[in-house]
Design a protein around this motif. Structure first.
Motif, PDB file in Angstrom:
ATOM      1  N   THR A   1      19.929  33.320  34.780  1.00 22.08           N
ATOM      2  CA  THR A   1      19.840  34.906  34.954  1.00 22.08           C
ATOM      3  C   THR A   1      20.524  35.224  36.154  1.00 22.08           C
ATOM      4  OG1 THR A   1      17.595  34.842  33.866  1.00 22.08           O
ATOM      5  CG2 THR A   1      17.955  36.727  35.245  1.00 22.08           C
ATOM      6  N   GLU A   2      20.599  34.541  37.052  1.00 21.38           N
ATOM      7  CA  GLU A   2      21.222  34.868  38.357  1.00 21.38           C
ATOM      8  C   GLU A   2      22.700  35.089  38.359  1.00 21.38           C
ATOM      9  OE1 GLU A   2      19.624  35.893  41.050  1.00 21.38           O
ATOM     10  OE2 GLU A   2      17.762  35.857  40.285  1.00 21.38           O
ATOM     11  N   ILE A   3      23.309  34.294  37.519  1.00 18.84           N
ATOM     12  CA  ILE A   3      24.667  34.245  37.275  1.00 18.84           C
ATOM     13  C   ILE A   3      24.946  35.604  36.418  1.00 18.84           C
ATOM     14  CG2 ILE A   3      26.315  33.518  35.772  1.00 18.84           C
ATOM     15  CD1 ILE A   3      25.265  30.695  36.535  1.00 18.84           C
ATOM     16  N   VAL A   4      24.301  36.001  35.366  1.00 17.46           N
ATOM     17  CA  VAL A   4      24.418  37.173  34.768  1.00 17.46           C
ATOM     18  C   VAL A   4      24.328  38.491  35.751  1.00 17.46           C
ATOM     19  CG1 VAL A   4      23.581  38.674  33.090  1.00 17.46           C
ATOM     20  CG2 VAL A   4      23.851  36.379  32.600  1.00 17.46           C
ATOM     21  N   LYS A   5      23.306  38.335  36.648  1.00 21.03           N
ATOM     22  CA  LYS A   5      23.126  39.465  37.659  1.00 21.03           C
ATOM     23  C   LYS A   5      24.306  39.621  38.870  1.00 21.03           C
ATOM     24  CE  LYS A   5      18.906  39.621  39.298  1.00 21.03           C
ATOM     25  NZ  LYS A   5      17.689  39.117  39.880  1.00 21.03           N
ATOM     26  N   SER A   6      25.057  38.612  38.886  1.00 26.39           N
ATOM     27  CA  SER A   6      25.820  38.411  40.194  1.00 26.39           C
ATOM     28  C   SER A   6      26.989  39.601  40.098  1.00 26.39           C
ATOM     29  CB  SER A   6      26.611  37.027  40.501  1.00 26.39           C
ATOM     30  OG  SER A   6      27.287  36.621  39.104  1.00 26.39           O
ATOM     31  N   TYR A   7      27.640  39.578  41.230  1.00 29.16           N
ATOM     32  CA  TYR A   7      28.577  40.475  41.323  1.00 29.16           C
ATOM     33  C   TYR A   7      29.961  40.154  40.578  1.00 29.16           C
ATOM     34  CZ  TYR A   7      32.417  43.466  43.116  1.00 29.16           C
ATOM     35  OH  TYR A   7      33.612  44.308  43.048  1.00 29.16           O
ATOM     36  N   PRO A   8      30.230  38.646  40.641  1.00 29.61           N
ATOM     37  CA  PRO A   8      31.553  38.353  39.841  1.00 29.61           C
ATOM     38  C   PRO A   8      31.455  38.509  38.366  1.00 29.61           C
ATOM     39  CG  PRO A   8      30.881  36.791  41.504  1.00 29.61           C
ATOM     40  CD  PRO A   8      29.800  37.619  41.470  1.00 29.61           C
ATOM     41  N   PHE A   9      30.174  38.159  37.901  1.00 31.21           N
ATOM     42  CA  PHE A   9      29.916  38.183  36.609  1.00 31.21           C
ATOM     43  C   PHE A   9      29.959  39.689  36.013  1.00 31.21           C
ATOM     44  CE2 PHE A   9      27.640  38.398  32.414  1.00 31.21           C
ATOM     45  CZ  PHE A   9      28.066  37.562  31.707  1.00 31.21           C
ATOM     46  N   ARG A  10      29.248  40.622  36.771  1.00 32.82           N
ATOM     47  CA  ARG A  10      29.288  42.186  36.413  1.00 32.82           C
ATOM     48  C   ARG A  10      30.731  42.781  36.474  1.00 32.82           C
ATOM     49  NH1 ARG A  10      26.321  44.622  39.413  1.00 32.82           N
ATOM     50  NH2 ARG A  10      25.825  43.208  40.903  1.00 32.82           N
ATOM     51  N   ASN A  11      31.565  42.173  36.992  1.00 33.55           N
ATOM     52  CA  ASN A  11      32.668  42.882  37.410  1.00 33.55           C
ATOM     53  C   ASN A  11      33.866  42.007  36.919  1.00 33.55           C
ATOM     54  OD1 ASN A  11      32.124  45.351  39.489  1.00 33.55           O
ATOM     55  ND2 ASN A  11      30.898  43.701  39.628  1.00 33.55           N
ATOM     56  N   VAL A  12      33.708  41.539  35.945  1.00 38.07           N
ATOM     57  CA  VAL A  12      34.802  40.661  35.383  1.00 38.07           C
ATOM     58  C   VAL A  12      35.948  41.648  34.689  1.00 38.07           C
ATOM     59  CG1 VAL A  12      35.481  39.212  33.278  1.00 38.07           C
ATOM     60  CG2 VAL A  12      33.309  38.419  34.637  1.00 38.07           C
ATOM     61  N   ARG A  13      37.042  41.527  34.856  1.00 35.66           N
ATOM     62  CA  ARG A  13      38.078  42.267  34.528  1.00 35.66           C
ATOM     63  C   ARG A  13      38.835  41.694  33.460  1.00 35.66           C
ATOM     64  NH1 ARG A  13      41.261  44.164  39.759  1.00 35.66           N
ATOM     65  NH2 ARG A  13      40.817  41.917  40.001  1.00 35.66           N
ATOM     66  N   ASN A  14      38.954  41.959  32.070  1.00 30.19           N
ATOM     67  CA  ASN A  14      39.484  41.292  31.074  1.00 30.19           C
ATOM     68  C   ASN A  14      40.794  42.093  30.690  1.00 30.19           C
ATOM     69  OD1 ASN A  14      37.515  39.356  30.299  1.00 30.19           O
ATOM     70  ND2 ASN A  14      36.345  41.232  29.489  1.00 30.19           N
ATOM     71  N   ASP A  15      42.037  41.471  30.804  1.00 30.44           N
ATOM     72  CA  ASP A  15      43.213  42.089  30.401  1.00 30.44           C
ATOM     73  C   ASP A  15      43.196  42.483  28.935  1.00 30.44           C
ATOM     74  OD1 ASP A  15      44.286  41.318  32.794  1.00 30.44           O
ATOM     75  OD2 ASP A  15      44.986  39.525  32.140  1.00 30.44           O
ATOM     76  N   PRO A  16      43.818  43.812  28.762  1.00 28.45           N
ATOM     77  CA  PRO A  16      43.541  44.165  27.490  1.00 28.45           C
ATOM     78  C   PRO A  16      44.719  43.597  26.387  1.00 28.45           C
ATOM     79  CG  PRO A  16      45.135  45.657  28.836  1.00 28.45           C
ATOM     80  CD  PRO A  16      44.263  44.662  29.713  1.00 28.45           C
ATOM     81  N   PRO A  17      44.581  43.589  25.199  1.00 31.20           N
ATOM     82  CA  PRO A  17      45.343  42.769  24.410  1.00 31.20           C
ATOM     83  C   PRO A  17      46.618  43.421  24.309  1.00 31.20           C
ATOM     84  CG  PRO A  17      43.836  44.143  22.954  1.00 31.20           C
ATOM     85  CD  PRO A  17      43.251  44.141  24.559  1.00 31.20           C
ATOM     86  N   ALA A  18      47.603  42.591  24.297  1.00 29.06           N
ATOM     87  CA  ALA A  18      49.180  42.843  24.339  1.00 29.06           C
ATOM     88  C   ALA A  18      49.320  43.827  23.024  1.00 29.06           C
ATOM     89  CB  ALA A  18      50.011  42.020  24.186  1.00 29.06           C
ATOM     90  N   THR A  19      49.834  45.000  23.164  1.00 25.95           N
ATOM     91  CA  THR A  19      50.238  45.774  22.285  1.00 25.95           C
ATOM     92  C   THR A  19      51.605  45.230  21.612  1.00 25.95           C
ATOM     93  OG1 THR A  19      49.294  47.792  23.198  1.00 25.95           O
ATOM     94  CG2 THR A  19      50.946  48.185  21.339  1.00 25.95           C
ATOM     95  N   ALA A  20      51.402  45.309  20.279  1.00 25.51           N
ATOM     96  CA  ALA A  20      52.751  44.814  19.368  1.00 25.51           C
ATOM     97  C   ALA A  20      53.698  45.519  19.646  1.00 25.51           C
ATOM     98  CB  ALA A  20      52.343  44.291  17.839  1.00 25.51           C
ATOM     99  N   SER A  21      54.994  45.130  19.788  1.00 23.14           N
ATOM    100  CA  SER A  21      56.196  45.691  20.309  1.00 23.14           C
ATOM    101  C   SER A  21      56.728  46.207  18.529  1.00 23.14           C
ATOM    102  CB  SER A  21      57.130  45.120  20.804  1.00 23.14           C
ATOM    103  OG  SER A  21      57.660  44.021  20.216  1.00 23.14           O
ATOM    104  N   ARG A  22      57.191  47.495  18.463  1.00 18.79           N
ATOM    105  CA  ARG A  22      57.834  47.809  17.334  1.00 18.79           C
ATOM    106  C   ARG A  22      59.342  47.767  17.298  1.00 18.79           C
ATOM    107  NH1 ARG A  22      54.273  53.409  15.463  1.00 18.79           N
ATOM    108  NH2 ARG A  22      52.261  52.279  15.696  1.00 18.79           N
TER     109      ARG A  22
END
Length: 275
Positions: A254-275
């Protein structure tokens, strides 16, 4: 051996037990085969070990060993991950124990403080001479660790490994190593101990190294990355909150889920397929 370890974690999670059980539980899970390996057949119900005529087939044996029983432990030889046959087996060599491998596993996997790379390459040669066979693994390692270039690493690496010398390469209890008695005494954080029971007691006096390492590992898993130096305040806050609740596993999650690092995880957007 693997199932025993998984069942301990599952029990701690479902029953919201303290993570101190991972160091020194007063129970474990056994099937008939593992109970015989540990010499704990008497802990199982008589029906689990009863054999009927014709029960020697592989299928019947496998079915009997698929039943697991929660048993109480009345001494400190077992209890917790470090004294389970699974970790003890994978941190040994095929024909002998390895205090270095076992000590390194505890420092890296349990405490999340891996030992430094060795400054000098060293191999404990397997010698068939009678004199070498009469010497214990510890006696042969002592000759190496007393070298000045090696002592600085081994002073912290060896004590947890020596504590587990009371177990053979597949995790069975033993009192002799070759022709000599097992020597499982050492010192941890200035406190002398003898054997796995003494080592676990020394860890429980100051559990910070274990609780911090456990939280760092679990936080790293939750974040999908290594824990960095700037995560230290979050780790300390989680550890403090958990200590106030008996280090319960669900509280740590529970404390991990409430922690700042977990609540501010930045996920890279999926790469857009080039045409």
């Amino acid at each position: 051996m693997l199932v025993e370890a998984l069942l301990l974690f599952e029990t701690a999670l479902i029953e919201n037990r303290s993570i101190m059980d991972f160091l020194d539980a007063d129970f474990t899970w056994l099937n008939p085969q593992l109970a015989r390996h540990y010499g704990l057949e008497s802990a199982l119900p008589a029906s689990a070990l009863a054999k009927r005529p014709g029960d020697d087939s592989t299928l019947v044996t496998a079915k009997a060993n698929s039943a697991w029983y929660r048993v109480a432990l009345h001494d400190k030889r077992r209890g917790g991950f470090a004294t389970m046959a699974g970790p003890l087996t994978v941190t040994a060599l095929p024909t002998r124990t390895s205090p270095v491998k076992r000590g390194a596993w505890l420092l890296e996997t349990v405490f999340n403080r891996p030992p430094p790379e060795p400054k000098v390459a060293f191999v404990l040669k397997e010698d068939s001479h009678a004199g070498a066979q009469a010497a214990t693994v510890r006696q042969r390692f002592e000759q190496h660790r007393n070298e000045p270039a090696c002592y600085s690493c081994h002073v912290r690496l060896d004590p947890p490994g020596f504590a587990l010398e009371a177990y053979d390469p597949v995790g069975a209890w033993r009192v002799k190593d070759g022709a000599g008695p097992v020597d499982a005494h050492a010192e941890w954080n200035g406190k002398a101990f003898d054997g796995p029971a003494g080592f676990k007691a020394a860890l429980l006096v100051k559990p910070h190294e274990f609780t911090r390492g456990f939280i760092e590992h679990l936080l790293s898993f939750a974040l999908g990355r290594k824990v960095e130096y700037f995560d230290a305040p979050a780790v300390a806050a989680i550890e403090s909150a958990a200590a106030g609740d008996g280090h319960k596993l669900q509280r740590i999650i529970t404390e991990i889920v409430k922690s700042y690092p977990f609540r501010n995880v930045r996920n890279d957007p999926p790469a857009t397929a080039s045409r």
